[in-house]
Design an enzyme around this catalytic site. Sequence first.
Site, short mmCIF file in Angstrom:
data_model
loop_
_atom_site.label_atom_id
_atom_site.label_comp_id
_atom_site.label_asym_id
_atom_site.label_seq_id
_atom_site.Cartn_x
_atom_site.Cartn_y
_atom_site.Cartn_z
N LYS A 303 -5.21 4.80 11.27
CA LYS A 303 -4.22 5.89 11.26
C LYS A 303 -4.45 6.62 12.57
CE LYS A 303 -3.56 10.29 8.73
NZ LYS A 303 -3.77 10.94 7.42
N GLU A 307 -2.16 13.87 11.67
CA GLU A 307 -2.96 14.73 10.79
C GLU A 307 -4.41 14.83 11.27
OE1 GLU A 307 -2.28 13.13 6.81
OE2 GLU A 307 -0.41 14.27 6.63
N LYS A 382 4.80 2.96 5.49
CA LYS A 382 4.98 3.45 4.12
C LYS A 382 6.37 3.05 3.63
CE LYS A 382 1.81 7.36 4.17
NZ LYS A 382 1.54 8.77 3.85
N ASP A 387 6.72 10.51 2.56
CA ASP A 387 5.35 10.47 2.07
C ASP A 387 5.30 10.24 0.55
OD1 ASP A 387 2.65 10.56 2.20
OD2 ASP A 387 2.48 12.71 2.56
N GLU A 409 3.32 -0.28 2.78
CA GLU A 409 2.27 0.47 2.07
C GLU A 409 2.92 1.28 0.97
OE1 GLU A 409 -0.37 2.84 4.64
OE2 GLU A 409 -0.39 4.42 3.13
N GLU A 415 -0.23 10.66 -6.08
CA GLU A 415 -0.32 11.95 -5.39
C GLU A 415 0.87 12.85 -5.69
OE1 GLU A 415 -0.71 11.57 -1.15
OE2 GLU A 415 -0.52 13.73 -0.83
C1 GCU Z 1 -0.36 12.24 2.86
C2 GCU Z 1 -1.56 12.61 2.04
C3 GCU Z 1 -2.82 12.59 2.86
C4 GCU Z 1 -2.95 11.25 3.58
C5 GCU Z 1 -1.70 10.96 4.36
C6 GCU Z 1 -1.69 9.57 4.96
O1 GCU Z 1 -0.08 13.24 3.79
O2 GCU Z 1 -1.39 13.86 1.47
O3 GCU Z 1 -3.90 12.77 1.98
O4 GCU Z 1 -4.05 11.27 4.41
O5 GCU Z 1 -0.58 11.04 3.52
O6 GCU Z 1 -1.05 8.72 4.38
O7 GCU Z 1 -2.31 9.36 5.99
#
Ligand code: GCU
Length: 694
Positions: A303, A307, A382, A387, A409, A415
């Site tokens: 990744k 984030e 994804k 998300d 994915e 979640e």
């Molecule tokens: C969402 C999720 C995170 C995760 C992210 C990802 O934002 O809340 O916990 O890290 O997806 O898929 O990288």
Amino acid sequence: MNGPSDAAVSAGTGAEEWYRLWLRYVPVSDAGLREAYRSHAAEVVVEGSTPIAASMRDELRAGLSGLLGVEVPVSAEPGRAGAVVAGCPATSPLVAGLGWGDELAKLGPEGFIIRSARINGHPVTVIAGGGERGALYGAFRYLRHLQLQDDLSSLEIKDQPRNNLRVLNHWDNWHPTRHDMVERGYAGSTLWQWDELPDTVDPRYRDYARANASIGINGSVINNVSAHVEFIQSENLPKIAALADVFRAYGIRLYLSVRYDSPMVLGGLEKSDPLDPSVQAWWREKIAEIYGHIPDFGGFLVKGDCEGQPGPLSYGRSHAVGANMLADALRPHGGIVMWRTFVYGKELDRIGGISEDRVKQGFEVFYPLDGEFADNVVVQAKNGPLDFQVREPVNPLFGQMPNTNLGIEVQITQEYTGGNVALCWLIPQWKEIFDFDTLAKGPGSTVRKVVEGSLDGHPLSLVAGVANTGTDRNWTGHPLAQANWYGFGRLAWDSSLEPHSIADEWTRMTFSHDDKVVRGITGILLGSWRTYEQFTQPLGLNLMVERARCRLYPEPVFREPFHGATETGVGRDRTRGGTGYVDQYPPPVADRFNDLDTCPEELLLWFHHVPYTHTLKSGETLIQHMYASYRGGVRGVGVLIAAWDALQGHVDAQRHDDVRQKLQEQLKLAEHWRDTCICYFSEKSGIPEIADEQ
Ligand code: GCU
């Protein structure tokens, strides 16, 4: 010894029953059938001494003994009628001697044939794999055949997976002593006991591997995509290798998520620029070290630039350049890179021309890179552009990166779909995604074909699922969430399977063949996704959940930027007049979404900002439909409860009670959503609810 652990074979109650998943192997209840089966499965013959051969032998012996209610012996060669011979030409002279080599070669190393045949003059059943893993999958397929009470005479089954990488992604964090570290995990702590490994190898790892192999999963990324460097630290590799040893015996390759700045954090380098020779050398050395511990290591999942995770963009390098650097270093060892397209936000500031609308960003970054990724990279997208919401349109990248291995994915862990409180069987959602026609190469260009690689001729095909397992004795927190794990494996193997047949199989193996149970539970599973959607986010309404970690309850005010509610209407305008997201799809698909009249109603508010007074196809106004949906969803949970209650006495009391309690919790959750959302929307719109008649 391989094979099921003691816990997996001993009959128990409650949590212990759940522990055994769909591999319960209880005696076939019909005495006549059991007797017939005994004559067809009188002994087990598996040649060879590899770890997979040992697993096959133990699985067949334990499985058949359980199902037939007698000890089924293991023999060196078929010495009687009814022997079950399993293996592949490379390791089994008996199988090689059958002359099925060409047929098996066509099925590939993971394919298999199960066929009634004669060996040494005896009528036998042969489970022949193209390779050892094929034979192992065949062995589980054969056991399933008995579990489903199908006929064993004149067997002729051929199968092979449609996707070659069927991988669980664990979002487990590193912590040497605490185990409660699964990001978005709702089933207890991480399964991996780092403080005990490598000296103590929990038998549960084997049961985890068995369960996965039984549904064809062949890879496990054991750590979180938001990665911790500890997973590739030298002192921890022996621990990880001990897990890989267990997985190997069930045909599962271990993969790791890595942080892109590992050369800096672990290696003390000044940067992690993929074009810097010292960075490349560091990775080559690290990768060689990993393969020294794990000779069949699968590769990396990354990744990048999202984030808080570092990535190649910091050095002005594209994601393709970033991925290829790792892929080049893994190639000599046979490893691959799974590179995620989940990127958004401030990390993208270095690239020009990125839109404000978050759902457009992944496409904007990756679409231009089509054709630039190395052949041992799979780009992992994804299912949708945001998300893992209860409802999203298909990610527009599918069909539009024809020169790239493009994997999918999905999120098995719930979640945004109820955590461990709500039953939300996601297989129908995934199936709709696989069946979606991207029209990229004309009608029939389904996501399934894109992912399989059959649309554009790619050798690597990947279906990844964010795992829902944990240390809860029932594995998945909500016991019926086991069916999401099961269904994921089955769809990853063959994404053309129908949800109702997956539900039927799972129910028969997990519970019983009692007609009432099969019809009841299958119906409950099949209805649960729509019910969840109804009481949470109807009509494609975007993200509504609270900011808190558990993501279970609604917080509509906080999420206004996502769902777009104003005094006059709701939804995000992603049409050509709005953010323009629609035009990321090929024109015929884009036109359909762009037009309010042709946009599927379940995605209406995803693509359009619509007045509350808008009239839907049913004749209702939008706002009254939403109110009714929240109430209908609560009633839907009531229907699930009634259907479950009707099974009392048909399902063992403990398991019945466990599910009942969960459904009662779900009812409270649904009521909370209903009350919060009706209150929010009536205040926002100023339009009261017209009394619900039902
Ligand atoms: C969402 C999720 C995170 C995760 C992210 C990802 O934002 O809340 O916990 O890290 O997806 O898929 O990288």
